[in-house]
Design a protein around this motif. Structure first.
Motif, PDB file in Angstrom:
ATOM      1  N   GLY A  54       0.794  -1.215   0.000  1.00 45.09           N
ATOM      2  CA  GLY A  54       0.000   0.000   0.000  1.00 45.09           C
ATOM      3  C   GLY A  54       0.826   1.264   0.000  1.00 45.09           C
ATOM      4  N   LEU A  55       1.975   1.239   0.667  1.00 41.71           N
ATOM      5  CA  LEU A  55       2.798   2.450   0.786  1.00 41.71           C
ATOM      6  C   LEU A  55       3.677   2.690  -0.428  1.00 41.71           C
ATOM      7  CD1 LEU A  55       3.887   2.225   4.539  1.00 41.71           C
ATOM      8  CD2 LEU A  55       2.222   3.803   3.539  1.00 41.71           C
ATOM      9  N   VAL A  56       4.286   1.627  -0.964  1.00 43.28           N
ATOM     10  CA  VAL A  56       5.257   1.817  -2.050  1.00 43.28           C
ATOM     11  C   VAL A  56       4.990   0.930  -3.260  1.00 43.28           C
ATOM     12  CG1 VAL A  56       7.096   2.637  -0.541  1.00 43.28           C
ATOM     13  CG2 VAL A  56       6.854   0.186  -0.940  1.00 43.28           C
ATOM     14  N   GLY A  57       3.884   0.173  -3.241  1.00 47.05           N
ATOM     15  CA  GLY A  57       3.561  -0.663  -4.387  1.00 47.05           C
ATOM     16  C   GLY A  57       4.414  -1.895  -4.533  1.00 47.05           C
ATOM     17  N   ARG A  58       5.134  -2.260  -3.482  1.00 51.12           N
ATOM     18  CA  ARG A  58       6.038  -3.412  -3.549  1.00 51.12           C
ATOM     19  C   ARG A  58       5.866  -4.276  -2.311  1.00 51.12           C
ATOM     20  NH1 ARG A  58      11.713  -0.924  -3.856  1.00 51.12           N
ATOM     21  NH2 ARG A  58      12.313  -3.127  -3.831  1.00 51.12           N
ATOM     22  N   PRO A  59       4.987  -5.289  -2.355  1.00 48.65           N
ATOM     23  CA  PRO A  59       4.791  -6.148  -1.179  1.00 48.65           C
ATOM     24  C   PRO A  59       6.050  -6.875  -0.759  1.00 48.65           C
ATOM     25  CG  PRO A  59       3.704  -7.068  -3.124  1.00 48.65           C
ATOM     26  CD  PRO A  59       4.124  -5.676  -3.477  1.00 48.65           C
ATOM     27  N   ALA A  60       7.000  -7.073  -1.676  1.00 46.93           N
ATOM     28  CA  ALA A  60       8.225  -7.795  -1.333  1.00 46.93           C
ATOM     29  C   ALA A  60       8.988  -7.116  -0.201  1.00 46.93           C
ATOM     30  CB  ALA A  60       9.127  -7.928  -2.561  1.00 46.93           C
ATOM     31  N   ILE A  61       8.823  -5.792  -0.065  1.00 41.81           N
ATOM     32  CA  ILE A  61       9.516  -5.076   1.012  1.00 41.81           C
ATOM     33  C   ILE A  61       9.049  -5.584   2.380  1.00 41.81           C
ATOM     34  CG2 ILE A  61       9.700  -2.814   2.136  1.00 41.81           C
ATOM     35  CD1 ILE A  61       9.828  -1.562  -0.606  1.00 41.81           C
ATOM     36  N   GLY A  62       7.809  -6.007   2.455  1.00 41.67           N
ATOM     37  CA  GLY A  62       7.287  -6.490   3.733  1.00 41.67           C
ATOM     38  C   GLY A  62       7.547  -7.953   4.005  1.00 41.67           C
ATOM     39  N   VAL A  63       8.187  -8.668   3.063  1.00 34.55           N
ATOM     40  CA  VAL A  63       8.388 -10.112   3.228  1.00 34.55           C
ATOM     41  C   VAL A  63       9.179 -10.464   4.489  1.00 34.55           C
ATOM     42  CG1 VAL A  63       9.584 -12.125   2.251  1.00 34.55           C
ATOM     43  CG2 VAL A  63       8.041 -10.781   0.824  1.00 34.55           C
ATOM     44  N   LEU A 181      10.385  -0.368   6.967  1.00 32.91           N
ATOM     45  CA  LEU A 181      11.140  -0.891   5.831  1.00 32.91           C
ATOM     46  C   LEU A 181      10.757  -0.185   4.532  1.00 32.91           C
ATOM     47  CD1 LEU A 181      11.263  -4.755   6.456  1.00 32.91           C
ATOM     48  CD2 LEU A 181      13.176  -3.147   6.463  1.00 32.91           C
ATOM     49  N   ALA A 182       9.503   0.290   4.463  1.00 32.34           N
ATOM     50  CA  ALA A 182       9.055   0.996   3.268  1.00 32.34           C
ATOM     51  C   ALA A 182       9.519   2.449   3.240  1.00 32.34           C
ATOM     52  CB  ALA A 182       7.534   0.939   3.170  1.00 32.34           C
ATOM     53  N   GLY A 183      10.223   2.903   4.283  1.00 29.02           N
ATOM     54  CA  GLY A 183      10.743   4.262   4.322  1.00 29.02           C
ATOM     55  C   GLY A 183       9.724   5.312   4.709  1.00 29.02           C
ATOM     56  N   ALA A 184       8.639   4.928   5.377  1.00 28.34           N
ATOM     57  CA  ALA A 184       7.599   5.880   5.760  1.00 28.34           C
ATOM     58  C   ALA A 184       8.096   6.816   6.857  1.00 28.34           C
ATOM     59  CB  ALA A 184       6.352   5.131   6.231  1.00 28.34           C
ATOM     60  N   ASP A 185       7.512   8.019   6.906  1.00 28.18           N
ATOM     61  CA  ASP A 185       7.891   8.959   7.959  1.00 28.18           C
ATOM     62  C   ASP A 185       7.188   8.609   9.266  1.00 28.18           C
ATOM     63  OD1 ASP A 185       5.249   9.973   7.825  1.00 28.18           O
ATOM     64  OD2 ASP A 185       5.822  11.564   6.439  1.00 28.18           O
ATOM     65  N   ASP A 186       7.514   9.347  10.319  1.00 31.34           N
ATOM     66  CA  ASP A 186       6.988   9.018  11.655  1.00 31.34           C
ATOM     67  C   ASP A 186       5.468   9.076  11.706  1.00 31.34           C
ATOM     68  OD1 ASP A 186       9.540   8.654  12.544  1.00 31.34           O
ATOM     69  OD2 ASP A 186       9.713  10.591  13.552  1.00 31.34           O
ATOM     70  N   GLU A 187       4.871  10.059  11.012  1.00 27.68           N
ATOM     71  CA  GLU A 187       3.417  10.201  11.054  1.00 27.68           C
ATOM     72  C   GLU A 187       2.740   8.993  10.418  1.00 27.68           C
ATOM     73  OE1 GLU A 187      -0.161  13.181   9.485  1.00 27.68           O
ATOM     74  OE2 GLU A 187       1.952  13.736   9.204  1.00 27.68           O
ATOM     75  N   VAL A 188       3.210   8.575   9.257  1.00 30.12           N
ATOM     76  CA  VAL A 188       2.614   7.427   8.581  1.00 30.12           C
ATOM     77  C   VAL A 188       2.851   6.155   9.377  1.00 30.12           C
ATOM     78  CG1 VAL A 188       2.739   5.974   6.510  1.00 30.12           C
ATOM     79  CG2 VAL A 188       2.727   8.467   6.296  1.00 30.12           C
ATOM     80  N   ARG A 189       4.043   6.014   9.933  1.00 32.41           N
ATOM     81  CA  ARG A 189       4.324   4.833  10.751  1.00 32.41           C
ATOM     82  C   ARG A 189       3.386   4.765  11.951  1.00 32.41           C
ATOM     83  NH1 ARG A 189      10.601   5.474  11.663  1.00 32.41           N
ATOM     84  NH2 ARG A 189      10.064   4.221  13.483  1.00 32.41           N
ATOM     85  N   GLY A 190       3.104   5.924  12.554  1.00 34.39           N
ATOM     86  CA  GLY A 190       2.183   5.950  13.683  1.00 34.39           C
ATOM     87  C   GLY A 190       0.782   5.532  13.280  1.00 34.39           C
TER      88      GLY A 190
END
Length: 323
Positions: A54-63, A181-190
């Motif tokens: 959802g964040l970067v279009g690459r589910p492999a990052i979450g593997v 891992l997707a490089g999200a900022d603190d707000e999105v991570r929260g």
């Protein structure tokens, strides 16, 4: 994903422990393949994959996080079966010391080894390890709190605390780790953290209701688990009737007929409806957080499906079952 978990087991363990771990993972794979109920899909595996997608279009990052989630799920589920007295096929009718060690290794060790080997800079790996460690401590505390509460008076506050520790904080951690891992900022991570927590609460409270509505002997009643429906029913009773419920809970642990009577009693009262409303409220919060995140539409649809599939209990279903 379970194949990836099996390969991770092979690459990070010795041959003796690896054989036991692979046996357990293989049985889980068979059980998942034969399970037609979508609410039993592994949230700890799907949530990080969908968040990364959802964040970067690459589910492999979450593997990497999804594999860690699978390992912890298998280990925790096996240890939970051991505590509950269940006999899944991987115990093979006898609880061997090797399988207990293997289960604990999957629960607490394998994830740490995998996170330490993630393809990311040292700062990200250290943060992942810290979040994973904190989540494991919280999960263990939740299990211990549940065991301790099973011999006392039911409490809705304790039941919610257990649900948060066993499910809410687990999926919150995995969602935030995927965002990291997707490089999200603190707000999105929260926001991802809060979304994972809401999904975990939906799944846990719905599971507690499901234990009462499926018509079989509830494992929760057999072990005296202080789930939210039981606690809400206890707190809805006048003081003079509460001790009778405590005795009924104790009888249900060893007497199947008493367990059936208690299940019918819980479903006929207001507690089932109240717990179903809590599921609906957590689901509404999860959907609202998804709207705020504005994730890629296919990933958002997958997360919505996880929320809705995990909460099949409807208030009318409980009324029909009770009647």
């Amino acid at each position: 994903m379970l194949e990836l978990l099996e390969r991770a087991v092979v690459s990070t363990t010795g041959d003796r422990v690896g054989r036991e771990l692979r046996s357990m993972v293989g049985v889980l794979a068979e059980e998942q393949a034969s399970c037609r109920l979508p609410r039993y899909r592994l949230g700890a595996v799907h949530v990080p994959l969908l968040i990364a997608h959802g964040l970067v279009g690459r589910p492999a990052i979450g593997v990497p996080v999804a594999v860690v989630g699978g390992a912890i799920y298998v280990g925790a589920d096996a240890l939970d079966d051991l505590v509950d007295g269940d006999e899944p096929r991987y115990w093979r009718g006898q609880v061997s010391p090797g399988l207990v060690i293997a289960s604990a290794s999957l629960f607490a060790v394998l994830g740490q080894l995998l996170v330490a080997d993630v393809d990311a800079d040292a700062t990200v790996r250290a943060e992942l390890q810290a979040k994973l460690s904190a989540m494991l401590v919280t999960l263990a505390e939740g299990q211990l709190l549940e065991l301790g509460a099973s011999s006392g008076r039911p409490s809705s506050a304790t039941a919610r605390e257990v649900a948060a520790a066993k499910s809410g904080q687990v999926l919150a951690a995995f969602a935030e780790m995927a965002a990291l891992l997707a490089g999200a900022d603190d707000e999105v991570r929260g926001r991802c953290h809060r979304l994972g927590h809401a999904i975990g609460m939906v799944r846990q409270v719905a599971s507690d209701l499901d234990e009462l509505t499926r018509g079989h002997r509830s494992a929760d009643l057999r072990t005296g688990a202080p789930t939210l429906p039981v606690a809400l029913h206890y707190e809805s009773l006048p003081d003079a009737h509460r001790e009778d419920l405590v005795w009924a809970i104790a009888a249900a642990r060893t007497d199947p007929r008493a367990a059936d009577e208690l299940r019918a009693r819980l479903l006929a009262g207001p507690a089932g409806r109240a717990a179903a409303i809590e599921v609906a409220l957590w689901a509404a919060e999860a959907h609202a957080l998804l709207d705020e995140l504005s994730l890629e539409r296919h990933a958002a649809a997958g997360l919505r499906e996880l929320i809705d599939d995990a909460s099949p209990i409807r208030i009318t279903d409980q009324e029909d079952t009770a009647s």
